[in-house]
Design an enzyme around this catalytic site. Structure first.
Site, PDB file in Angstrom:
ATOM      1  N   ASN A   9       0.879  -1.179   0.000  1.00  0.00           N
ATOM      2  CA  ASN A   9       0.000   0.000   0.000  1.00  0.00           C
ATOM      3  C   ASN A   9       0.910   1.221   0.000  1.00  0.00           C
ATOM      4  OD1 ASN A   9      -1.782   2.061   0.553  1.00  0.00           O
ATOM      5  ND2 ASN A   9      -2.284   1.357   2.641  1.00  0.00           N
ATOM      6  N   LYS A  11       0.135   4.251  -0.301  1.00  0.00           N
ATOM      7  CA  LYS A  11      -0.512   5.437   0.302  1.00  0.00           C
ATOM      8  C   LYS A  11      -0.273   6.672  -0.583  1.00  0.00           C
ATOM      9  CE  LYS A  11      -0.193   3.236   4.788  1.00  0.00           C
ATOM     10  NZ  LYS A  11      -0.130   3.366   6.242  1.00  0.00           N
ATOM     11  N   HIS A  94      -9.457   1.250   4.538  1.00  0.00           N
ATOM     12  CA  HIS A  94      -8.222   1.370   5.325  1.00  0.00           C
ATOM     13  C   HIS A  94      -8.498   2.280   6.526  1.00  0.00           C
ATOM     14  CE1 HIS A  94      -4.170   2.525   6.470  1.00  0.00           C
ATOM     15  NE2 HIS A  94      -3.778   1.428   5.877  1.00  0.00           N
ATOM     16  N   GLU A  96      -6.956   4.652   7.740  1.00  0.00           N
ATOM     17  CA  GLU A  96      -6.748   6.085   7.477  1.00  0.00           C
ATOM     18  C   GLU A  96      -7.964   6.689   6.791  1.00  0.00           C
ATOM     19  OE1 GLU A  96      -3.012   5.566   5.482  1.00  0.00           O
ATOM     20  OE2 GLU A  96      -2.131   4.926   7.385  1.00  0.00           O
ATOM     21  N   GLU A 166      -5.542  -4.933  10.448  1.00  0.00           N
ATOM     22  CA  GLU A 166      -4.490  -3.957  10.731  1.00  0.00           C
ATOM     23  C   GLU A 166      -4.817  -3.194  12.012  1.00  0.00           C
ATOM     24  OE1 GLU A 166      -2.376  -2.764   6.849  1.00  0.00           O
ATOM     25  OE2 GLU A 166      -4.160  -1.534   7.004  1.00  0.00           O
ATOM     26  N   GLY A 172       2.452   2.112  10.905  1.00  0.00           N
ATOM     27  CA  GLY A 172       3.412   3.198  10.766  1.00  0.00           C
ATOM     28  C   GLY A 172       4.088   3.601  12.069  1.00  0.00           C
ATOM     29  N   SER A 213       3.400  -2.207  10.490  1.00  0.00           N
ATOM     30  CA  SER A 213       4.832  -2.285  10.778  1.00  0.00           C
ATOM     31  C   SER A 213       5.465  -3.623  10.393  1.00  0.00           C
ATOM     32  CB  SER A 213       5.104  -1.946  12.244  1.00  0.00           C
ATOM     33  OG  SER A 213       4.723  -0.599  12.512  1.00  0.00           O
TER      34      SER A 213
END
Ligand code: PGA
Length: 256
Positions: A9, A11, A94, A96, A166, A172, A213
């Site tokens: 991904n 992003k 996702h 985010e 996730e 991250g 991660s």
């Protein structure tokens, strides 16, 4: 047996030129590892160039989002059907997008249905926040997200899509869930919910990825978990060498 998948991904990173170069590098570095499904997900504007760079190599291209309506006055959106020919996969829901763009279980469900109708493979993301994790709500929350995302889908549709667990606190942050923790949730919550809703055969056929991660240094351990079928990789997928290394390691784990 479920085929492992390493999905990158990217992003909101990489210009069109950079994305094209990275795709070319990934084609070169991963071509020998055909027992691993490789998927790369650039921004919308790079899809066309990345698709061309991949050419006939067996590497999937994915978008990072889509909209559920087919066309119309929805400024800034891209319909799932418009991705046909440019992508085979699409990341949906996702964290985010849920956190910064107001996506809910309901919109994730609509997008998942639109993606399936358009012939795309959705990679549907679920995962709890740190506060939910600390409050012991992981199981109920993640199971609820799975139910919400899959509402109204047939067993055949569910086993054709990919679920990505996730935990938000691991994305991250450098704080990956331990492989045991990740494996337990992927199996004991995500796959278990699919089993409850659709039965054993569908649950066993559906791929469940872990994300948060992951990197070359921890992917072997993660891929050894029987209920983890791959990874949705953020930061480590932006570097061709580290992504290629993760594909190589996964390929080795699966040869054993
Ligand atoms: P990360 O991101 O690998 O950089 O933690 C994973 C993701 O958000 O898909």
């Amino acid at each position: 047996m479920r085929k492992p998948m390493m999905a990158g991904n990217w992003k909101m990173n990489k210009t069109v030129a950079e994305a094209t170069a990275l795709a070319g590098q990934i084609v070169e570095l991963t071509s020998g590892y055909t027992n691993v499904d490789r998927v790369i997900c650039p921004t919308f504007i790079s899809l066309s160039a990345v698709k061309a760079a991949v050419g006939s190599a067996p590497i999937g291209v994915g978008a990072q989002n889509c909209y559920w309506e087919e066309s119309g006055a929805f400024t800034g959106e891209v319909a799932a059907a418009m991705l046909a020919g440019l992508a085979e996969y699409v990341i949906i829901g996702h964290s985010e997008r849920r956190q910064f763009f107001g996506e809910t279980d309901e919109t994730v469900n609509k997008k998942t249905k639109a993606a399936l109708t358009a012939g795309l493979t959705p990679i549907v993301c679920i995962g709890e926040s740190l506060a939910q994790n600390e409050a012991g709500e992981t199981q109920s929350f993640v199971s609820g997200q799975v139910r919400g995302a899959l509402e109204g889908l047939s067993g055949e549709q569910v086993q054709s899509l990919v679920l990505a667990y996730e935990p938000i606190w691991a994305i991250g942050t450098g704080l990956a869930a331990t492989s045991q923790q990740a494996g337990d949730i992927c199996g004991g919550v995500v796959r278990a919910t699919v089993r409850e809703l659709y039965g054993e055969a569908v649950a066993e056929a559906t791929r469940v990825l872990y994300g948060g991660s992951t990197k070359p240094g921890n992917i072997a351990e993660i891929m050894q978990q029987p209920d983890i079928d791959g990874a949705l990789i953020g930061g480590a997928a932006l570097d061709g060498k580290s992504y290629g290394e993760m594909v190589r390691i996964t390929s080795e784990v699966y040869q054993k």
